[in-house]
Design an enzyme around this catalytic site. Structure first.
Site, PDB file in Angstrom:
ATOM      1  N   GLY A  39     -39.750 -11.796  10.973  1.00  0.00           N
ATOM      2  CA  GLY A  39     -40.197 -10.421  11.185  1.00  0.00           C
ATOM      3  C   GLY A  39     -39.393  -9.657  12.217  1.00  0.00           C
ATOM      4  N   THR A  40     -39.998  -8.574  12.688  1.00  0.00           N
ATOM      5  CA  THR A  40     -39.369  -7.720  13.697  1.00  0.00           C
ATOM      6  C   THR A  40     -38.980  -8.548  14.921  1.00  0.00           C
ATOM      7  OG1 THR A  40     -40.824  -5.926  12.994  1.00  0.00           O
ATOM      8  CG2 THR A  40     -39.775  -5.675  15.141  1.00  0.00           C
ATOM      9  N   CYS A  41     -39.926  -9.346  15.384  1.00  0.00           N
ATOM     10  CA  CYS A  41     -39.748 -10.061  16.654  1.00  0.00           C
ATOM     11  C   CYS A  41     -38.468 -10.905  16.664  1.00  0.00           C
ATOM     12  CB  CYS A  41     -40.981 -10.934  16.898  1.00  0.00           C
ATOM     13  SG  CYS A  41     -40.819 -11.992  18.317  1.00  0.00           S
ATOM     14  N   GLY A 180     -38.140   8.560  25.219  1.00  0.00           N
ATOM     15  CA  GLY A 180     -39.315   7.697  25.387  1.00  0.00           C
ATOM     16  C   GLY A 180     -39.106   6.692  26.507  1.00  0.00           C
ATOM     17  N   ALA A 181     -39.926   6.837  27.589  1.00  0.00           N
ATOM     18  CA  ALA A 181     -39.826   5.894  28.713  1.00  0.00           C
ATOM     19  C   ALA A 181     -40.863   4.797  28.557  1.00  0.00           C
ATOM     20  CB  ALA A 181     -40.018   6.637  30.031  1.00  0.00           C
ATOM     21  N   GLY A 185     -37.358   1.765  25.479  1.00  0.00           N
ATOM     22  CA  GLY A 185     -36.430   2.643  26.181  1.00  0.00           C
ATOM     23  C   GLY A 185     -35.934   2.019  27.469  1.00  0.00           C
ATOM     24  N   ASP A 313     -49.305  -6.257  14.263  1.00  0.00           N
ATOM     25  CA  ASP A 313     -48.993  -4.850  14.514  1.00  0.00           C
ATOM     26  C   ASP A 313     -49.646  -3.902  13.515  1.00  0.00           C
ATOM     27  OD1 ASP A 313     -47.356  -5.659  16.570  1.00  0.00           O
ATOM     28  OD2 ASP A 313     -45.541  -4.677  15.831  1.00  0.00           O
ATOM     29  N   HIS A 445     -43.919 -24.992  47.049  1.00  0.00           N
ATOM     30  CA  HIS A 445     -43.031 -24.267  47.966  1.00  0.00           C
ATOM     31  C   HIS A 445     -41.618 -24.811  47.813  1.00  0.00           C
ATOM     32  CE1 HIS A 445     -41.638 -22.150  51.482  1.00  0.00           C
ATOM     33  NE2 HIS A 445     -41.025 -23.267  51.861  1.00  0.00           N
TER      34      HIS A 445
HETATM   35  P1  FAD Z   1     -43.577  -8.160  12.210  1.00  0.00           P
HETATM   36  O1  FAD Z   1     -42.893  -9.015  13.184  1.00  0.00           O
HETATM   37  O2  FAD Z   1     -43.154  -6.740  12.118  1.00  0.00           O
HETATM   38  O3  FAD Z   1     -43.379  -8.861  10.791  1.00  0.00           O
HETATM   39  C1  FAD Z   1     -43.777  -8.275   9.598  1.00  0.00           C
HETATM   40  C2  FAD Z   1     -43.029  -8.925   8.449  1.00  0.00           C
HETATM   41  O4  FAD Z   1     -43.615  -8.532   7.234  1.00  0.00           O
HETATM   42  C3  FAD Z   1     -41.561  -8.553   8.358  1.00  0.00           C
HETATM   43  O5  FAD Z   1     -40.782  -9.705   8.226  1.00  0.00           O
HETATM   44  C4  FAD Z   1     -41.494  -7.688   7.103  1.00  0.00           C
HETATM   45  O6  FAD Z   1     -40.254  -7.788   6.431  1.00  0.00           O
HETATM   46  C5  FAD Z   1     -42.603  -8.287   6.280  1.00  0.00           C
HETATM   47  N1  FAD Z   1     -43.162  -7.403   5.259  1.00  0.00           N
HETATM   48  C6  FAD Z   1     -43.645  -6.153   5.429  1.00  0.00           C
HETATM   49  N2  FAD Z   1     -44.141  -5.678   4.273  1.00  0.00           N
HETATM   50  C7  FAD Z   1     -43.951  -6.651   3.349  1.00  0.00           C
HETATM   51  C8  FAD Z   1     -44.260  -6.763   1.977  1.00  0.00           C
HETATM   52  N3  FAD Z   1     -44.878  -5.784   1.303  1.00  0.00           N
HETATM   53  N4  FAD Z   1     -43.923  -7.899   1.336  1.00  0.00           N
HETATM   54  C9  FAD Z   1     -43.304  -8.914   1.996  1.00  0.00           C
HETATM   55  N5  FAD Z   1     -43.005  -8.860   3.298  1.00  0.00           N
HETATM   56  C10 FAD Z   1     -43.339  -7.749   3.974  1.00  0.00           C
HETATM   57  N6  FAD Z   1     -43.246  -8.160  21.560  1.00  0.00           N
HETATM   58  C11 FAD Z   1     -43.427  -9.070  22.539  1.00  0.00           C
HETATM   59  O7  FAD Z   1     -44.507  -9.651  22.622  1.00  0.00           O
HETATM   60  N7  FAD Z   1     -42.433  -9.382  23.416  1.00  0.00           N
HETATM   61  C12 FAD Z   1     -41.231  -8.773  23.370  1.00  0.00           C
HETATM   62  O8  FAD Z   1     -40.347  -9.078  24.174  1.00  0.00           O
HETATM   63  C13 FAD Z   1     -41.008  -7.799  22.358  1.00  0.00           C
HETATM   64  N8  FAD Z   1     -39.818  -7.188  22.257  1.00  0.00           N
HETATM   65  C14 FAD Z   1     -39.615  -6.267  21.260  1.00  0.00           C
HETATM   66  C15 FAD Z   1     -38.389  -5.620  21.201  1.00  0.00           C
HETATM   67  C16 FAD Z   1     -38.155  -4.685  20.216  1.00  0.00           C
HETATM   68  C17 FAD Z   1     -36.805  -4.001  20.161  1.00  0.00           C
HETATM   69  C18 FAD Z   1     -39.152  -4.401  19.254  1.00  0.00           C
HETATM   70  C19 FAD Z   1     -38.895  -3.422  18.160  1.00  0.00           C
HETATM   71  C20 FAD Z   1     -40.383  -5.041  19.314  1.00  0.00           C
HETATM   72  C21 FAD Z   1     -40.630  -5.972  20.321  1.00  0.00           C
HETATM   73  N9  FAD Z   1     -41.861  -6.620  20.451  1.00  0.00           N
HETATM   74  C22 FAD Z   1     -42.059  -7.521  21.457  1.00  0.00           C
HETATM   75  C23 FAD Z   1     -42.964  -6.356  19.508  1.00  0.00           C
HETATM   76  C24 FAD Z   1     -43.024  -7.469  18.455  1.00  0.00           C
HETATM   77  O9  FAD Z   1     -41.783  -7.554  17.793  1.00  0.00           O
HETATM   78  C25 FAD Z   1     -44.142  -7.197  17.457  1.00  0.00           C
HETATM   79  O10 FAD Z   1     -45.352  -6.997  18.146  1.00  0.00           O
HETATM   80  C26 FAD Z   1     -44.314  -8.358  16.504  1.00  0.00           C
HETATM   81  O11 FAD Z   1     -43.132  -8.611  15.798  1.00  0.00           O
HETATM   82  C27 FAD Z   1     -45.463  -8.099  15.515  1.00  0.00           C
HETATM   83  O12 FAD Z   1     -45.593  -9.184  14.668  1.00  0.00           O
HETATM   84  P2  FAD Z   1     -46.184  -9.040  13.197  1.00  0.00           P
HETATM   85  O13 FAD Z   1     -46.196 -10.417  12.644  1.00  0.00           O
HETATM   86  O14 FAD Z   1     -47.430  -8.276  13.239  1.00  0.00           O
HETATM   87  O15 FAD Z   1     -45.136  -8.131  12.401  1.00  0.00           O
HETATM   88  P1  NAI Z   2     -44.039   2.697  23.760  1.00  0.00           P
HETATM   89  O1  NAI Z   2     -45.319   3.108  23.199  1.00  0.00           O
HETATM   90  O2  NAI Z   2     -43.971   1.579  24.731  1.00  0.00           O
HETATM   91  O3  NAI Z   2     -43.353   3.934  24.508  1.00  0.00           O
HETATM   92  C1  NAI Z   2     -43.073   5.134  23.857  1.00  0.00           C
HETATM   93  C2  NAI Z   2     -42.861   6.214  24.916  1.00  0.00           C
HETATM   94  O4  NAI Z   2     -42.372   7.373  24.267  1.00  0.00           O
HETATM   95  C3  NAI Z   2     -44.127   6.602  25.641  1.00  0.00           C
HETATM   96  O5  NAI Z   2     -43.873   6.648  27.022  1.00  0.00           O
HETATM   97  C4  NAI Z   2     -44.466   7.975  25.065  1.00  0.00           C
HETATM   98  O6  NAI Z   2     -45.162   8.789  25.968  1.00  0.00           O
HETATM   99  C5  NAI Z   2     -43.076   8.497  24.772  1.00  0.00           C
HETATM  100  N1  NAI Z   2     -43.003   9.537  23.758  1.00  0.00           N
HETATM  101  C6  NAI Z   2     -43.705   9.640  22.605  1.00  0.00           C
HETATM  102  N2  NAI Z   2     -43.322  10.717  21.907  1.00  0.00           N
HETATM  103  C7  NAI Z   2     -42.323  11.303  22.616  1.00  0.00           C
HETATM  104  C8  NAI Z   2     -41.510  12.459  22.425  1.00  0.00           C
HETATM  105  N3  NAI Z   2     -41.632  13.205  21.333  1.00  0.00           N
HETATM  106  N4  NAI Z   2     -40.591  12.764  23.371  1.00  0.00           N
HETATM  107  C9  NAI Z   2     -40.461  11.993  24.487  1.00  0.00           C
HETATM  108  N5  NAI Z   2     -41.214  10.911  24.714  1.00  0.00           N
HETATM  109  C10 NAI Z   2     -42.128  10.548  23.795  1.00  0.00           C
HETATM  110  O7  NAI Z   2     -43.094   2.443  22.503  1.00  0.00           O
HETATM  111  P2  NAI Z   2     -41.684   1.741  22.351  1.00  0.00           P
HETATM  112  O8  NAI Z   2     -40.979   1.668  23.655  1.00  0.00           O
HETATM  113  O9  NAI Z   2     -41.023   2.438  21.223  1.00  0.00           O
HETATM  114  O10 NAI Z   2     -42.080   0.286  21.898  1.00  0.00           O
HETATM  115  C11 NAI Z   2     -42.844   0.069  20.693  1.00  0.00           C
HETATM  116  C12 NAI Z   2     -43.704  -1.139  20.806  1.00  0.00           C
HETATM  117  O11 NAI Z   2     -42.921  -2.319  20.844  1.00  0.00           O
HETATM  118  C13 NAI Z   2     -44.546  -1.116  22.060  1.00  0.00           C
HETATM  119  O12 NAI Z   2     -45.873  -0.891  21.665  1.00  0.00           O
HETATM  120  C14 NAI Z   2     -44.400  -2.460  22.676  1.00  0.00           C
HETATM  121  O13 NAI Z   2     -45.654  -3.086  22.740  1.00  0.00           O
HETATM  122  C15 NAI Z   2     -43.470  -3.243  21.751  1.00  0.00           C
HETATM  123  N6  NAI Z   2     -42.414  -3.820  22.576  1.00  0.00           N
HETATM  124  C16 NAI Z   2     -42.718  -4.798  23.470  1.00  0.00           C
HETATM  125  C17 NAI Z   2     -41.770  -5.319  24.300  1.00  0.00           C
HETATM  126  C18 NAI Z   2     -42.156  -6.349  25.287  1.00  0.00           C
HETATM  127  O14 NAI Z   2     -43.248  -6.881  25.187  1.00  0.00           O
HETATM  128  N7  NAI Z   2     -41.309  -6.681  26.248  1.00  0.00           N
HETATM  129  C19 NAI Z   2     -40.380  -4.890  24.244  1.00  0.00           C
HETATM  130  C20 NAI Z   2     -40.167  -3.837  23.292  1.00  0.00           C
HETATM  131  C21 NAI Z   2     -41.148  -3.352  22.480  1.00  0.00           C
END
Ligand code: FAD
Ligand code: NAI
Length: 466
Positions: A39-41, A180-181, A185, A313, A445
């Site tokens: 997936g995304t992760c 987006g902060a 971001g 998600d 420690h």
């Molecule tokens: P996903 O990981 O999104 O998986 C969904 C899967 O379903 C995908 O493989 C997709 O291809 C598949 N799918 C969708 N529709 C269909 C369909 N109709 N048929 C077959 N397959 C399908 N979270 C953290 O906890 N720690 C982090 O450090 C972190 N870093 C992140 C960094 C970034 C850049 C991003 C974008 C996200 C990050 N996240 C992080 C968030 C995390 O990736 C998601 O919360 C997590 O992947 C959600 O898991 P999920 O299984 O719900 O969905």
């Molecule tokens: P986010 O929800 O963390 O932050 C989005 C930011 O964009 C917010 O501060 C919001 O106020 C701002 N924003 C929204 N609309 C805007 C606009 N039009 N102009 C300017 N600012 C705007 O979302 P983000 O960073 O995209 O991450 C998505 C998800 O992925 C998060 O929910 C997070 O849980 C997950 N994630 C988790 C990580 C981790 O656990 N280390 C790392 C990366 C992502």
């Protein structure tokens, strides 16, 4: 063949759910539309971003911190292609791991886009216009989320990128504008700043990291500014002109006002993520969504249609991999007749910048809003021996505990090891521990974990090293 369970999507929610269900004796299949599992992760989220955060941090340290420790190296030279290869190999190892676990647990994998044809029936588009139908007792939707888009701004993943494009830029942009902060971001902004980009973040609200404890967010912003990231709060991007060599973004105050133009070589749009349910057949199956297009589930992760469940998600709650995983375990256990459960008060949240930010439980703002009387204990890393010797003294630990019972409600940490330190206090909240329990636990420690113990002592006004 009929299955006990078909999981659609193999992100951390889906693949963990499938494995747990197989462990419990169910006949399980997964459906995945992408080339690789995870997936995304694993593919474009947690794993690749952490690889780049790690590598870019070492790159920065090699240039700035090594000399002070007596490590003489010539000015580090960036080989971005190799850094991307390092990241890609890390991703590859992880997605292959999921493949291995599916085979180990005798889980059948169907490749192609899944659609719910009816309760108990999943249709998989296997290519060339062909479909395969799988019969099953239960379906778990684990289709995750997708990038949220800004209306009128097209993401081409080259110059105007989402996190996916920002994880694979072929060269360091001279100027990176981040919209987006939030977590993405700040993490990916940090990566590119360390590698040489001038980074400016435009945020709609008047603060960064909404939802995070306010004191931590303010300190984090100061640290990021010191490191060179510029913030423009209370502002919005209204359009991007990509006709010329540089991108021209129009920015105006969030409440309207005079527009300005910001020039950049790349723009990262990171304004959140939206649930992904495209082509899943939910409307036809009668599965209810909420006003944010998230699948609605009950306490047992079941949708309004019997036999169809959802996790991760695609449902409400923090979009975090470990939240999705725990829901995956819970729903598998519920399907097997056990008492699956997720404690949403004890889900840690980590931002993997330097220093890291980590939190679990309630923020001060939430406790105040709920009228809960609490005591706060704070301890700075400047007073922690290990942090001092490592010269990683930025940040503090804050523990919030009930004023009367001393039960821990929330812990918020900014510091080099925050993401690791949050584990112990998550357990504390999970088991209903008091700050005194943490304070009376022997901590090794010299470790930064002693700052957690000291913050717990500070709840009662008796820290030793402060
Ligand atoms: P996903 O990981 O999104 O998986 C969904 C899967 O379903 C995908 O493989 C997709 O291809 C598949 N799918 C969708 N529709 C269909 C369909 N109709 N048929 C077959 N397959 C399908 N979270 C953290 O906890 N720690 C982090 O450090 C972190 N870093 C992140 C960094 C970034 C850049 C991003 C974008 C996200 C990050 N996240 C992080 C968030 C995390 O990736 C998601 O919360 C997590 O992947 C959600 O898991 P999920 O299984 O719900 O969905
Ligand atoms: P986010 O929800 O963390 O932050 C989005 C930011 O964009 C917010 O501060 C919001 O106020 C701002 N924003 C929204 N609309 C805007 C606009 N039009 N102009 C300017 N600012 C705007 O979302 P983000 O960073 O995209 O991450 C998505 C998800 O992925 C998060 O929910 C997070 O849980 C997950 N994630 C988790 C990580 C981790 O656990 N280390 C790392 C990366 C992502």
């Amino acid at each position: 063949m009929a299955y006990d369970l078909v999981v659609i999507g193999t992100g951390p929610g889906g693949y963990v759910c499938a494995i747990r269900a197989a462990q419990l004796g169910m006949k399980v299949a997964v459906v995945e539309k992408d080339k690789t599992f995870g997936g995304t992760c694993l593919n474009v989220g947690c794993i690749p971003s952490k690889a780049l955060l790690y590598a870019s941090h070492l790159f920065e340290d090699a240039g700035h911190a090594f000399a002070g420790m007596g490590i003489g190296v010539s000015k580090p030279k960036l080989d971005l292609a190799q850094m991307m290869k390092f990241k890609d190999e890390g991703v590859d190892g992880n997605v292959k791991g999921v493949d291995f676990l599916f085979r180990k647990n005798k889980i059948d994998a169907f490749r192609g886009k899944g659609r719910i044809a009816a309760p108990g029936k999943v249709e998989v588009a296997t290519g060339n216009g062909k479909n395969e139908t799988i019969e099953t007792k239960a379906i778990v939707i684990a289709t995750g989320s997708d990038v949220a888009r800004l209306s009128g701004i097209e993401i081409d993943e080259k110059r105007v990128v989402s996190s996916t494009g920002a994880l694979a830029l072929p060269k360091v942009p001279e100027r990176l504008l981040v919209v987006g902060a939030g977590v993405i971001g700040l993490e990916l902004g940090s990566v590119w700043r360390r590698l040489g980009a001038k980074v400016e973040v435009v945020e709609f609200l008047d603060r960064i990291l909404p939802g995070m404890d306010g004191e931590i967010a303010r300190q984090f912003q100061r640290v990021q500014e010191k490191q060179g990231i510029k913030f423009r709060l209370g502002a919005k991007i209204t359009g991007i002109d990509g006709k010329g060599k540089t991108l021209k973004a129009s920015v105006e105050p969030a409440n309207g006002g005079k527009a300005e133009t910001l020039e950049a070589d790349a723009v990262l749009v990171a304004i959140g993520r939206v649930p992904y349910t495209d082509g899943l057949g939910l409307a036809e199956a009668g599965v209810a969504l909420d006003n944010r297009k998230r699948v609605v589930v009950d306490a047992h992760y079941q949708t309004n249609v019997a036999g169809i469940f959802a996790i991760g998600d695609v449902i409400a709650g923090p979009m975090l991999a470990h939240k999705a995983e725990d829901e995956g375990v819970a729903v598998a256990e519920i399907l097997a007749g056990h008492a699956g459960h997720v404690n949403y008060d004890a889900i840690p949240n980590v931002i993997y910048t330097f220093p890291e930010v980590a939190s679990v439980g309630k923020t001060e703002e939430e406790l105040k809003a709920a009228g809960i009387q609490y005591r706060a204990g704070k301890f700075p890393f400047t007073a922690n021996g290990r942090a001092k010797v490592n010269r990683t003294t930025e940040g503090f630990v804050k523990i919030l505990a009930d004023a009367e019972t001393d039960r821990v409600y929330g812990v918020h940490i900014i510091g080099a090891d925050a993401g690791t330190l949050i584990g112990e206090v998550t357990l504390a909240i999970e088991i209903g521990a008091s700050a005194e329990d943490i304070a009376r636990t022997c901590h090794a420690h010299p470790t930064t974990s002693e700052a957690v113990k000291e913050a717990a002592l500070a709840v009662d006004g008796r820290p030793i090293h402060m």
